[in-house]
Structures are given as C-alpha cells and as structure tokens.
Enzyme design. Structure first.
Site, PDB file in Angstrom:
ATOM      1  N   TYR A 100      -7.781   1.783  14.990  1.00 25.03           N
ATOM      2  CA  TYR A 100      -7.075   1.297  13.799  1.00 25.03           C
ATOM      3  C   TYR A 100      -7.625  -0.075  13.374  1.00 25.03           C
ATOM      4  O   TYR A 100      -7.933  -0.298  12.206  1.00 25.03           O
ATOM      5  CB  TYR A 100      -5.585   1.207  14.133  1.00 25.03           C
ATOM      6  CG  TYR A 100      -4.691   0.756  13.021  1.00 25.03           C
ATOM      7  CD1 TYR A 100      -4.096   1.674  12.162  1.00 25.03           C
ATOM      8  CD2 TYR A 100      -4.403  -0.586  12.835  1.00 25.03           C
ATOM      9  CE1 TYR A 100      -3.259   1.260  11.142  1.00 25.03           C
ATOM     10  CE2 TYR A 100      -3.564  -1.000  11.826  1.00 25.03           C
ATOM     11  CZ  TYR A 100      -2.992  -0.076  10.981  1.00 25.03           C
ATOM     12  OH  TYR A 100      -2.165  -0.496   9.975  1.00 25.03           O
ATOM     13  N   GLU A 133       0.849  -1.194   0.000  1.00 24.84           N
ATOM     14  CA  GLU A 133       0.000   0.000   0.000  1.00 24.84           C
ATOM     15  C   GLU A 133       0.889   1.250   0.000  1.00 24.84           C
ATOM     16  O   GLU A 133       1.976   1.282   0.570  1.00 24.84           O
ATOM     17  CB  GLU A 133      -0.959  -0.005   1.206  1.00 24.84           C
ATOM     18  CG  GLU A 133      -2.026   1.078   1.050  1.00 24.84           C
ATOM     19  CD  GLU A 133      -3.224   0.933   1.989  1.00 24.84           C
ATOM     20  OE1 GLU A 133      -3.216   0.072   2.885  1.00 24.84           O
ATOM     21  OE2 GLU A 133      -4.191   1.713   1.808  1.00 24.84           O
ATOM     22  N   HIS A 185      -2.500  -6.232   5.580  1.00 28.20           N
ATOM     23  CA  HIS A 185      -3.812  -5.692   5.345  1.00 28.20           C
ATOM     24  C   HIS A 185      -4.274  -5.949   3.922  1.00 28.20           C
ATOM     25  O   HIS A 185      -5.447  -5.804   3.603  1.00 28.20           O
ATOM     26  CB  HIS A 185      -3.737  -4.177   5.686  1.00 28.20           C
ATOM     27  CG  HIS A 185      -4.728  -3.280   5.099  1.00 28.20           C
ATOM     28  ND1 HIS A 185      -4.428  -2.102   4.490  1.00 28.20           N
ATOM     29  CD2 HIS A 185      -6.076  -3.394   5.060  1.00 28.20           C
ATOM     30  CE1 HIS A 185      -5.521  -1.500   4.094  1.00 28.20           C
ATOM     31  NE2 HIS A 185      -6.521  -2.246   4.428  1.00 28.20           N
TER      32      HIS A 185
END
Ligand code: FEO
Length: 395
Positions: A192, A80, A145
C-alpha cells in the site's frame, strides 16, 4: 458482519469490498475495506463514508447502533471517491448539522459534488470540537494522500483516525491487527505504501515528525483501509518512518520482459552473478509479476536491474508501463543497470539507461546488449554485471 465497538461509544461501521481488483493501477487481489467510524456522544459523529455502491452497507451498520438521522456531524478526512462516493446519499439520509473538512477538503468536495448548499465547516490543524464528553482534534496531513487530507484525533481515547494513513488493502473479516496473519499484514501495508504514498515520502516524513512533536498519546490507529492497529500502533508508524526515509536493504530486483527468451537468459545469468555476492535477489519477469508487486519489492531494494528486448525501435510494452508507473511513484537512491537482446536497432537497453539517468540512480555502467541470442561469452558478461551490481550494493 455488524458494527464493531472498539472504544467505548466508538464503532467501525465501514464496508468490505471483496471484489475490487484495481486501485488506479495498483492490483488488489485481496480486495479492500472502506472504513468509516461512528462516535456516539452528546453529539453523534461519522468519520468518513465509503465508496459509491456501499452506502446501504454503511447505513445498515450505523443502524445497528443508532438511527442515521441522529448523526450530527460528518467529518470528511479525505475526499477521494473511495471515501466520499457514498457521501451524497449519506448526506441525504442524515441531513447533518455540519460537514467538517479542511479548507482544501471543502474545495475538493465542491469540485466533486457541486453542492454549495451543504453545511461545510472548515477546520485547520489544532482546532478541536467537543462532542459532550470527548474532544476531537484535527491535524492536516497534506498529501497523505491528497491535498485535502487530515487526521482526526479523539483525545480522551488516544485514538487517531487516519484516513489513508497507515492503511492497507485487504478485505479481511477481521477488524484488528492482532487477529490477522502478521506476515501478510506487513506485506500488504508495504504494498500500500509503495503503490499509493511513496511519491509523497518527504511530506510524510515531515508529517510524522510534526505528529511526534505534538507528543500525542496514541493507543490505537484507525485507518480508512484495512485493520485497526490496536495491539501495537508503533509497529506501523515505525514502518512508515522507514519507508518514507526510503531505507534500503542489501537487495537487488531484476525486472525484465523478453520476446524470444534471450533477455530472459540474460536475466538468469545476471541473477547468478548477484547471488554469488550473497545479497537478496528478486527476479521479476513482467509476464508473471504485476507492476504493483514490482513496486513493493522496489520499496526497500538498493539496486534495480532493468531488462527489455527491443520491439519496434523501443522497449517491450510491459516495461514501458512499468517505467511510467515507477517514475510516478519515484523510488529514490537506487543503483541501476540495464540489459537486453535485440535484432537490429537495439534501442531498448539504451532507453533503460536513459531512465536510470533520469531517475538519478547510480549507474553500474553502460547497458549490456546482446544481438539475437546470447553466446556463452555474452552470458559470462551478464554474470559479471550481476557480480558488479552486487558488489555496489554491499559497498
Ligand atoms: Fe483511500 Fe486516497 O483514498
């Protein structure tokens, strides 16, 4: 701030972003950090980079320790852009012998940067590289993630470099868990998890079990956001275990948006009924609370009560936004109820009932609707709804 050595020959060299306030829909009033780590051994290894715009900060901290061109390997644990935005500039500055990533990582790097000429080295779970005196083991962690994600474990230091895993968004000047306010630390960690990882909870639970089976000794966890967990790494692992199992407490969240205060009056009456049952209650008008703060409260609540006035045959825009966001992150196993005032059509509470059914929540009954302004009898029915939801929470 200079680079920070936290294990012999291993340094934090990341960047602090004090100004970012939106992380793909997640409000970050405390900013964030993009952590990168430098291992200086016979081979010099950089773990992850930083967001675009922070490459000079990263290079300056690396230069505190070593000439950047002396870096041999760049490990890209996660693709990312908050971790690879600066990668092209860093690759140009370093000219690494290898860019180490997972198979999905290589695909994603190619799709992002279109650089066939970079020296990719693909690794899979269990593979290790030796840097002279240390061994780095790689562990793929798909969807923590993204599909490309992996952890790097430095065996000799019992150090887990965990990219997004166990992270939090907080642009603190402190680098370690024991140096910061403990309440805010866990609030930011929960926020988060709720806003970034919740959808992937089943995979995260499996990954945690896999890591447990590996019987890794873990002395510290160094994520790519927030602080390094050096005093008690089990604290955040245990929290992730609870969150990924979606363990809930006796708590209800009442989230609503109102037009001319009638839905707000209903919300207050529902809270009165909930309070009578002794459970924890959070009242969250969307005019005052951001969707990401509501998500944080939803992480461990047993019940959620949605309210919206009807506007243009639908629900209020902030409530539609909330439901879209919530559907994406998919908190599971709640008790649900709906309410709202209306002038003629009255669609909004019915749409909220449909949402509750779509999410497969246990319904506390058909939505409560009030025409225009609630009467004392209407408000008594709202108090009763609160009592009923509270009783379901405690059952
Ligand atoms: Fe911090 Fe999924 O990036």
């Amino acid at each position: 701030m200079n680079a920070v050595e936290f294990k012999k020959g291993i340094y934090w060299v990341g960047a602090i972003d004090r100004t970012v306030r939106d992380f793909h829909g997640y409000q970050t009033p405390s900013g964030t950090t993009y952590n990168a780590y430098l291992l200086v051994d016979d081979k010099v290894v950089l773990f992850d980079t930083v967001a675009k715009g922070f490459s000079s900060e990263l290079l300056a901290r690396i230069s505190d320790i070593i000439e950047p061109s002396k870096i041999d390997y760049i490990v890209t644990n996660h693709i990312e852009m908050d971790h690879t935005g600066a990668l092209p500039e860093i690759v140009d500055a370093v000219n690494p012998e290898k860019i180490i990533c997972s198979a999905n990582g290589k695909k994603a790097l190619l799709a992002h940067f279109h650089r066939e000429d970079w020296p990719y080295e693909v690794v899979a779970t269990g593979q290790t590289i030796n840097t002279g005196t240390k061994n780095i083991r790689f562990i793929e962690t798909k969807m923590i993630h993204w599909p490309d994600s992996m952890f790097s474990y430095i065996e000799e230091d019992a150090l887990l470099i965990s990219q997004d895993g166990f992270g939090l968004h907080w642009a603190t000047e402190e680098r370690f868990d024991d140096e910061v306010d403990q309440v805010k630390l866990m609030q930011e960690a929960a926020k988060y998890y709720a806003n970034i990882l919740l959808l992937y909870s089943a995979l995260i639970q499996r990954a945690l079990q896999n890591i447990k089976q590996m019987e890794l000794k873990i002395d510290m966890i160094a994520p790519d956001h927030g602080v390094i967990w050096r005093s008690d790494p089990c604290k955040i692992v245990d929290a992730w275990d609870n969150w990924s199992r979606q363990v809930a407490i006796d708590k209800a969240v009442v989230v609503y948006d109102t037009m001319w205060q009638s839905t707000a009056l209903m919300a207050d009456a529902i809270v009165e009924g909930l309070n009578e049952t002794g459970i924890e209650v959070r009242l969250m008008p969307l005019s005052q609370y951001h969707r990401s703060d509501v998500m944080t409260e939803l992480l461990d609540c047993k019940a959620v009560v949605f309210g919206s006035a009807t506007l243009n045959n639908g629900m209020m825009p902030k409530m539609a936004d909330m439901l879209t966001y919530m559907k994406g992150l998919r908190p599971l196993g709640k008790i649900g109820a709906a309410f709202g005032s209306y002038g003629w059509g009255g669609e909004a509470p019915r749409l909220l009932d449909t949402f509750i059914a779509d999410m497969k929540y246990e319904s506390a009954g058909e939505c409560l609707r009030v025409n225009y302004v609630p009467t004392p009898e209407n408000l008594a029915a709202c108090v009763e709804l609160g009592r009923r939801v509270g009783a379901m929470v405690k059952a």
